[in-house]
Design an enzyme around this catalytic site. Structure first.
Site, short mmCIF file in Angstrom:
data_model
loop_
_atom_site.label_atom_id
_atom_site.label_comp_id
_atom_site.label_asym_id
_atom_site.label_seq_id
_atom_site.Cartn_x
_atom_site.Cartn_y
_atom_site.Cartn_z
N ARG A 227 -10.19 -1.22 -1.65
CA ARG A 227 -8.74 -1.10 -1.90
C ARG A 227 -8.20 -2.27 -2.71
O ARG A 227 -7.25 -2.11 -3.49
CB ARG A 227 -7.99 -1.00 -0.55
CG ARG A 227 -6.55 -0.52 -0.70
CD ARG A 227 -5.80 -0.52 0.62
NE ARG A 227 -4.50 0.14 0.50
CZ ARG A 227 -3.50 -0.03 1.36
NH1 ARG A 227 -3.63 -0.83 2.40
NH2 ARG A 227 -2.34 0.60 1.18
N SER B 261 0.76 1.84 -3.22
CA SER B 261 -0.39 2.42 -2.54
C SER B 261 0.09 2.82 -1.16
O SER B 261 0.53 1.97 -0.38
CB SER B 261 -1.54 1.41 -2.45
OG SER B 261 -2.63 1.96 -1.74
N SER B 262 0.04 4.11 -0.85
CA SER B 262 0.63 4.64 0.38
C SER B 262 -0.07 4.08 1.62
O SER B 262 -1.19 3.55 1.56
CB SER B 262 0.56 6.17 0.41
OG SER B 262 1.29 6.72 -0.65
N GLN B 263 0.57 4.23 2.78
CA GLN B 263 -0.02 3.82 4.05
C GLN B 263 -1.32 4.59 4.26
O GLN B 263 -1.35 5.83 4.23
CB GLN B 263 0.95 4.09 5.20
CG GLN B 263 0.45 3.59 6.54
CD GLN B 263 1.46 3.79 7.64
OE1 GLN B 263 2.47 4.46 7.46
NE2 GLN B 263 1.19 3.22 8.80
#
Length: 368
Positions: free
Chosen positions: A32, A78-80
């Protein structure tokens, strides 16, 4: 770093993410940190950059990472990850599936899809966002993903896909997505009462189109026809400081109060039964939740997790009564979850660029 990702996956499991072995492997494999190479905005407004203290630890928390802001407004992120896991599980990707992604974000979601064996075409209207996503995917060595700059409403004309996923909040579903996606589903966060519950959409471009709810969420909103107002639209969330003082109207109903999941279920039902339901922070209270907003946009009634009601403004009594009726109705129905609803969508919005938007709701037989 692998150990950090393994702990990350365990955190997602503890937070209730529906991790199949394939999804767990994808989250473990995809780095990530590569997808936030220019850093992200911390919750205190400061900017975290690679190499700074705690950067990697923060990257591998179950939290959204805001990567682009316009003034004070977040416009890309960047989403959860636990939410991403729910959406990916709902998409039910199989190796070899062709997936249309609307909203490239950082490229991380597309990388997870690729790790699941999908071939992904991601569309983003912001060229700089698309370029950063391409660069991150290349750095991470991800294959099978194409990022294009374009109007998300249009999808990718002339191409066809097995499934589609949307990573930005919309008022309704583009018929172009449905025309390009067979057999589906389209997983998409659709506006409802000031939030964006994630829906699994099924149906052809010409209809009928139906949906079920996968989970609650809040997303940044799209622009253009995807956010067109329509007869079923709810008011936009009330801005901070826009509401008058609210006073007690009805006493607490439940002890203990609803947990966050139960309150979201009640909130969803409020949006089904009132097109004035939306999100607001309440002045004088350390609370944020569902409000039935009056036509002036400064008063109405708030429903709290313990079942009490606050009301304010010139129409406080009328809106307070409506709030109590919603609580009574939800309680009498057995406190249905948002997943209990079957939704019918109607073609509406801009006639030149229509959208399929939620219009009818019925509790599914197994929940009656």
């Amino acid at each position: 770093m692998t150990d950090l990702r393994r702990r990350f996956v365990e955190q997602l499991r503890r937070n209730g993410a529906p991790l199949t072995p394939e999804l767990a492997a994808a989250f473990t494999a995809v780095p990530r940190e590569v997808f936030v190479a220019e850093g992200f905005q911390r919750r205190d407004g400061s900017w975290a950059r690679p190499g700074s203290a705690g950067f990697r630890t923060a990257v591998y928390r179950d939290d959204v990472l805001v990567t682009k802001v316009d003034g004070r407004v977040a416009v890309s992120s960047s989403s959860q990850p636990s939410l991403m896991a729910i959406m990916l599980a709902g998409l039910d990707v199989r190796p070899g599936d062709r997936v249309l992604e609307i909203g490239a974000g950082t490229g991380y979601n597309a990388a997870l899809l690729a790790a699941l064996g999908a071939r992904v075409t991601s569309v983003d209207v912001q060229e700089d966002v698309a370029a950063r996503a391409r660069a991150a995917l290349a750095t991470a060595g991800v294959e099978g993903v194409r990022v294009v700059t374009g109007d998300g409403y249009a999808g990718v004309p002339g191409e066809s896909f097995d499934r589609a996923i949307v990573t930005v909040g919309v008022a309704g579903v583009s018929p172009r997505w449905l025309a390009q996606t067979r057999p589906g589903p389209v997983v998409v966060p659709v506006e409802h009462a000031g939030t964006h519950p994630v829906l699994a959409i099924q149906g052809p471009a010409e209809g009928p189109v139906t949906a079920t709810v996968l989970c609650p969420s809040g997303f940044m909103s799209a622009s253009g026809p995807l956010t067109a107002t329509h007869p079923g639209s709810h008011p936009a969330p009330a801005s901070s400081g826009s509401l008058t003082a609210f006073a007690p109207f009805a006493p607490p109903r439940w002890e203990p109060a609803l947990d966050s999941y139960g309150y979201r279920d009640l909130w969803y039902a409020a949006g089904v039964w009132s097109n004035r339901a939306t999100h607001a922070a309440l002045p004088g209270h350390d609370l944020s939740g569902v409000v039935l907003l009056d036509e002036d946009g400064s008063g109405g009634a708030a429903i709290l997790p313990d079942g009490s009601v606050l009301a304010g403004g010139d129409q406080a009594t009328g809106y307070g009564d409506q709030a109590v009726e919603i609580i009574d109705r939800w309680d009498a129905a057995g406190r249905p979850s948002m997943r209990a609803w079957r939704i019918g969508l109607r073609l509406t919005g801009d006639p030149q660029a229509p959208i399929w938007a939620p219009a009818t709701w019925a509790l599914r037989p197994e929940h009656l």
